[in-house]
Structures are given as structure tokens and as C-alpha cells.
Design a protein around this motif. Structure first.
Motif, PDB file in Angstrom:
ATOM      1  N   HIS A   1      40.205  41.213  36.843  1.00 26.00           N
ATOM      2  CA  HIS A   1      39.062  42.124  36.870  1.00 26.00           C
ATOM      3  C   HIS A   1      37.768  41.406  36.507  1.00 26.00           C
ATOM      4  CE1 HIS A   1      36.345  45.308  35.319  1.00 26.00           C
ATOM      5  NE2 HIS A   1      36.839  45.984  36.344  1.00 26.00           N
ATOM      6  N   LYS A   2      36.952  41.136  37.506  1.00 25.00           N
ATOM      7  CA  LYS A   2      35.626  40.536  37.324  1.00 25.00           C
ATOM      8  C   LYS A   2      35.701  39.195  36.592  1.00 25.00           C
ATOM      9  CE  LYS A   2      33.150  44.898  37.919  1.00 25.00           C
ATOM     10  NZ  LYS A   2      32.080  45.801  37.421  1.00 25.00           N
TER      11      LYS A   2
ATOM     12  N   PRO B   1      37.666  34.132  36.304  1.00 25.40           N
ATOM     13  CA  PRO B   1      38.320  35.433  36.454  1.00 25.40           C
ATOM     14  C   PRO B   1      38.879  35.893  35.107  1.00 25.40           C
ATOM     15  CG  PRO B   1      39.125  33.868  38.101  1.00 25.40           C
ATOM     16  CD  PRO B   1      38.321  33.088  37.110  1.00 25.40           C
ATOM     17  N   VAL B   2      38.768  37.186  34.866  1.00 31.76           N
ATOM     18  CA  VAL B   2      39.367  37.781  33.668  1.00 31.76           C
ATOM     19  C   VAL B   2      40.699  38.402  34.084  1.00 31.76           C
ATOM     20  CG1 VAL B   2      39.171  39.568  31.900  1.00 31.76           C
ATOM     21  CG2 VAL B   2      37.150  38.229  32.547  1.00 31.76           C
TER      22      VAL B   2
ATOM     23  N   GLU C   1      35.403  52.757  40.200  1.00 37.63           N
ATOM     24  CA  GLU C   1      35.872  53.943  40.899  1.00 37.63           C
ATOM     25  C   GLU C   1      37.350  53.774  41.213  1.00 37.63           C
ATOM     26  OE1 GLU C   1      34.844  56.580  44.927  1.00 37.63           O
ATOM     27  OE2 GLU C   1      33.551  54.907  44.331  1.00 37.63           O
ATOM     28  N   GLY C   2      38.151  54.747  40.830  1.00 32.97           N
ATOM     29  CA  GLY C   2      39.584  54.638  41.047  1.00 32.97           C
ATOM     30  C   GLY C   2      40.302  53.901  39.925  1.00 32.97           C
ATOM     31  N   GLY C   3      39.533  53.426  38.927  1.00 27.86           N
ATOM     32  CA  GLY C   3      40.122  52.740  37.780  1.00 27.86           C
ATOM     33  C   GLY C   3      40.018  51.228  37.900  1.00 27.86           C
ATOM     34  N   CYS C   4      39.692  50.576  36.795  1.00 26.76           N
ATOM     35  CA  CYS C   4      39.552  49.109  36.793  1.00 26.76           C
ATOM     36  C   CYS C   4      40.863  48.401  37.104  1.00 26.76           C
ATOM     37  CB  CYS C   4      39.027  48.649  35.432  1.00 26.76           C
ATOM     38  SG  CYS C   4      37.332  49.178  35.065  1.00 26.76           S
ATOM     39  N   GLU C   5      41.984  48.996  36.689  1.00 31.39           N
ATOM     40  CA  GLU C   5      43.281  48.330  36.830  1.00 31.39           C
ATOM     41  C   GLU C   5      43.654  48.049  38.278  1.00 31.39           C
ATOM     42  OE1 GLU C   5      46.122  50.731  34.780  1.00 31.39           O
ATOM     43  OE2 GLU C   5      45.330  50.269  32.789  1.00 31.39           O
ATOM     44  N   LEU C   6      43.188  48.869  39.198  1.00 30.37           N
ATOM     45  CA  LEU C   6      43.572  48.710  40.603  1.00 30.37           C
ATOM     46  C   LEU C   6      42.408  48.281  41.493  1.00 30.37           C
ATOM     47  CD1 LEU C   6      45.762  51.934  40.821  1.00 30.37           C
ATOM     48  CD2 LEU C   6      46.610  49.586  40.805  1.00 30.37           C
ATOM     49  N   SER C   7      41.250  47.983  40.899  1.00 36.55           N
ATOM     50  CA  SER C   7      40.066  47.692  41.716  1.00 36.55           C
ATOM     51  C   SER C   7      40.046  46.273  42.272  1.00 36.55           C
ATOM     52  CB  SER C   7      38.801  47.916  40.878  1.00 36.55           C
ATOM     53  OG  SER C   7      38.668  46.916  39.881  1.00 36.55           O
ATOM     54  N   ASP C   8      40.600  45.293  41.518  1.00 38.49           N
ATOM     55  CA  ASP C   8      40.565  43.876  41.904  1.00 38.49           C
ATOM     56  C   ASP C   8      39.131  43.422  42.186  1.00 38.49           C
ATOM     57  OD1 ASP C   8      41.764  41.388  42.321  1.00 38.49           O
ATOM     58  OD2 ASP C   8      41.908  41.694  44.488  1.00 38.49           O
ATOM     59  N   MET C   9      38.183  43.907  41.393  1.00 38.98           N
ATOM     60  CA  MET C   9      36.782  43.540  41.592  1.00 38.98           C
ATOM     61  C   MET C   9      36.502  42.136  41.069  1.00 38.98           C
ATOM     62  SD  MET C   9      35.299  45.888  43.245  1.00 38.98           S
ATOM     63  CE  MET C   9      33.583  45.397  43.009  1.00 38.98           C
TER      64      MET C   9
ATOM     65  N   PRO D   1      34.071  38.156  42.303  1.00 39.54           N
ATOM     66  CA  PRO D   1      33.396  37.395  43.363  1.00 39.54           C
ATOM     67  C   PRO D   1      34.234  37.247  44.625  1.00 39.54           C
ATOM     68  CG  PRO D   1      33.041  36.336  41.250  1.00 39.54           C
ATOM     69  CD  PRO D   1      34.052  37.428  41.015  1.00 39.54           C
ATOM     70  N   TRP D   2      35.562  37.277  44.467  1.00 33.30           N
ATOM     71  CA  TRP D   2      36.460  37.153  45.623  1.00 33.30           C
ATOM     72  C   TRP D   2      36.386  38.364  46.545  1.00 33.30           C
ATOM     73  CZ3 TRP D   2      37.664  37.109  40.481  1.00 33.30           C
ATOM     74  CH2 TRP D   2      38.250  38.258  39.941  1.00 33.30           C
ATOM     75  N   GLN D   3      35.705  39.421  46.097  1.00 32.18           N
ATOM     76  CA  GLN D   3      35.497  40.608  46.928  1.00 32.18           C
ATOM     77  C   GLN D   3      34.047  40.699  47.427  1.00 32.18           C
ATOM     78  OE1 GLN D   3      37.878  42.385  47.941  1.00 32.18           O
ATOM     79  NE2 GLN D   3      39.423  42.775  46.374  1.00 32.18           N
ATOM     80  N   GLU D   4      33.223  39.725  47.048  1.00 43.01           N
ATOM     81  CA  GLU D   4      31.811  39.743  47.406  1.00 43.01           C
ATOM     82  C   GLU D   4      31.566  38.823  48.597  1.00 43.01           C
ATOM     83  OE1 GLU D   4      29.808  38.669  43.791  1.00 43.01           O
ATOM     84  OE2 GLU D   4      30.815  40.238  42.637  1.00 43.01           O
ATOM     85  N   ALA D   5      30.976  39.377  49.668  1.00 43.59           N
ATOM     86  CA  ALA D   5      30.821  38.653  50.933  1.00 43.59           C
ATOM     87  C   ALA D   5      30.099  37.323  50.774  1.00 43.59           C
ATOM     88  CB  ALA D   5      30.085  39.538  51.935  1.00 43.59           C
TER      89      ALA D   5
END
Length: 334
Positions: free
Chosen positions: A115-116, A123-124, A274-282, A284-288
Motif C-alpha cells: 500500500h503506497k 513500497p509499504v 475507496e473500497g478499503g486500503c487492504e484491497l486497493s494496491d495503490m 506508483p505501480w498504478q500511476e501511468a
């Protein structure tokens, strides 16, 4: 004396992210001595003689060498054992093909997720050990599938997570900031989870070396610090320096490493995905701007014979581009 950048191999070193470690630690990329560079070449040559062609890039070989104190023979033994395990476990296909639809249900009993990033750009990774209930989990999944998911996430850590974080930070990042929440962990719960946790730990140590940057053990139960103090004498001093054992008042120290906006609310941060941090996988790897398709996403038979000219965002001074002939080109500034 360490060199500013380790020697590279144009056959294997096709990176599209910075390759110099931010801290000048001996044996780390960009801070190797001529003797250490020679050991990288020696290890690669010996592995090639044995028929290995994958994962012989400089960054990978340096991680295995650091894990074995630059003992080439020991690093070779570790590498070959890891490759045998990868073949037996089917690791190379997991990231591309493994489907884990039960993940959301499993997380109710054992949340473990990336997560972030922390303040260093790493990565954390978060685990909540106190919620483990293997009896309930095995009604949903199996230990084998849990381990496959774990390995799949390690593969995704190597690519695309860490490369994306390195591009965004403008420096090489090879490790994670791990947060293990021990809230609810008691002596009685240890035997039931020991087998799985040991398998998971063995996979991490034996096959994904040098991935731990910092480890925060939060909500440590009474007496845990004393036990850890007794164990520290048996651990490598470098490893010990990365581990922070904190009780219930952990927030201030944890927030000194992880920005509040990147830390879930339940741990004292301000993030509410949104939808909870545990399942977001947010992250830089999600940033275009920073994400690139991982190499494992392209089947080997479809992979181009010639590597494309790397394009690096926020390139570091230690990164040297190479042309098609393997000659060093001009370095770009950071």
C-alpha cells in the motif's frame, strides 16, 4: 574504495529505471569496489557455465552476493537452489497466470498487502498477524494457494512495483518498508500458524534476498521486546538495525517513516482508499507516469530479441545507457 557505479553487462543489464542505490553502502549498486565487481563477473560466468541464462543481471547477482557476504561459492549455491525451487514451484508463470478470486475472503482472516510508499519512496507492505485464523482460512483456500499468492506478490514486487517506485523517486529502490501488526497475537495462537509462517519466511530468505528495508513490529505484546532482545544476538547486525519493535504507542515513530496520507487510518494515518486500503494496491505501480508493463507479462516466445532503448524518468547519475553495440553512451543528469 567503492566506485561511483558498478560495471554492467550489456547482455543482461537492460534497465529502464535508476540503478544507483541512494545510500553509499558497500556492495550496493553504484557503490561497489573493483573486487566486488570482479565477484559479480565471476558468479555470472560460473552460472553461465552451468547453463543459466535468466536472472543474471548485475542487480540480482549483487543481492545474492550480499546475502552471502560476497562469498561467490555460497552465493552460487544459493542461486542454483533458488532456481531449482522456481522450476519446481512454477514461479515464472505465477505472476502471469495465477488467479486468486478468494483473496477478499482470505483477507478477513489474514490481511497482507502492499500500500503506497514510505518517505524514502519504498513500497509499504502490511501484515496483520493477530487476525490469522487458519482453520477459517482453510475453508476458503489452501496453504498451497496462499503460498502461491505470496510468491506471486514477491514477483510483482520485483516487477512492476520496485521499478515504478525507483522511477518516481529518481533512485534505485530494492527494498520494502514492512509493517507487521501483532495486535491480538498470543502465545496460544503460535502453534497453529507456525508452519505456514515458517514456510513463508523460508521463501523470503532463500529466494528473495535483500528485500527488507525497514521492519516495524507494532502492537508488540508485553514481554515481546525482552524475547527479541535475547534473539538479537543470533541475528546479523545489519538485519537487527532494520527492525523496530514498538508497543501500542507506535504511531509517532511509524509516521516518521510513512507519510500520514500513505498510511491507513487504522494505523494512525489519514488514508481511506475507496473500497478499503487492504484491497486497493495503490502505489506508483498504478500511476501511468511511472508504471511500465512488467517483463513477465510478455511470454518469452513473444519477447523482442533486441531490447528497446531504455527510457528513464528522473534518471540518476549512476545510470549509463548503452547502445545496440553495448557501448556506453552519454550519461544524463539527474
Amino acid at each position: 574504495m567503492a566506485t561511483e557505479s558498478q560495471s554492467t553487462d550489456s547482455k543482461y543489464d537492460q534497465y529502464d529505471f535508476p540503478t544507483t542505490a541512494p545510500e553509499a553502502q558497500p556492495g550496493h549498486p553504484g557503490h561497489t569496489s573493483p573486487e566486488q565487481d570482479a565477484k559479480v563477473h565471476q558468479l555470472r560466468a560460473e552460472l553461465e557455465k552451468l547453463g543459466y541464462t535468466e536472472r543474471l543481471d548485475t542487480l540480482t547477482l549483487l543481492r545474492f552476493l550480499r546475502a552471502r557476504k560476497f562469498d561467490v561459492e555460497a552465493a552460487k549455491t544459493m542461486f542454483t537452489a533458488s532456481e531449482a525451487w522456481r522450476k519446481e514451484f512454477g514461479t515464472d508463470d505465477l505472476a502471469r497466470n495465477f488467479d486468486y478470486p478468494e483473496k477478499e475472503e482470505v483477507f478477513k482472516f489474514y490481511p497482507q498487502y502492499y500500500h503506497k510508499t514510505d518517505k524514502d519512496g519504498r513500497p509499504v507492505y502490511i501484515e496483520k498477524l493477530g487476525k490469522i485464523d487458519l482453520n477459517q482460512m482453510y475453508k476458503i483456500t489452501t496453504a498451497d494457494r496462499m503460498l502461491k499468492n505470496l510468491v506471486c506478490e514477491y514477483e510483482k514486487l520485483a516487477d512492476p512495483r520496485l521499478p515504478a517506485c525507483s522511477r518516481k523517486a529518481g533512485k534505485l529502490l530494492e527494498t520494502c518498508c514492512t509493517v507487521m501488526d501483532l495486535k491480538g497475537v498470543g502465545i496460544t495462537s503460535v502453534p497453529s500458524v507456525y508452519g505456514y509462517v515458517k514456510q513463508a519466511s523460508d521463501i523470503s530468505q532463500n529466494h528473495y534476498p535483500e528485500r527488507l528495508g525497514k521492519l516495524y513490529l507494532i502492537n508488540a505484546p508485553w514481554g515481546f521486546s525482552s524475547v527479541f532482545s535475547a534473539v538479537k544476538g543470533f541475528l546479523d547486525p545489519v538485519t537487527v538495525s532494520k527492525i523496530h519493535v514498538l508497543g501500542s504507542g507506535y504511531q509517532k515513530e511509524l509516521l516518521s517513516q510513512v507519510p500520514a496520507e500513505n498510511l491507513p487510518v487504522e494505523f494512525g494515518g489519514s488514508c481511506k482508499c475507496e473500497g478499503g486500503c487492504e484491497l486497493s494496491d495503490m502505489g506508483p505501480w498504478q500511476e501511468a507516469e511511472w508504471a511500465r508493463p512488467p517483463k513477465w507479462a510478455t511470454p518469452k516466445e513473444e519477447a523482442p530479441k533486441e531490447a528497446a532503448e531504455p527510457v528513464v524518468q528522473n534518471e540518476d547519475p549512476g545510470y549509463v545507457k548503452k547502445d545496440a553495440e553495448g557501448q556506453e553512451g552519454a550519461q544524463t543528469s539527474a
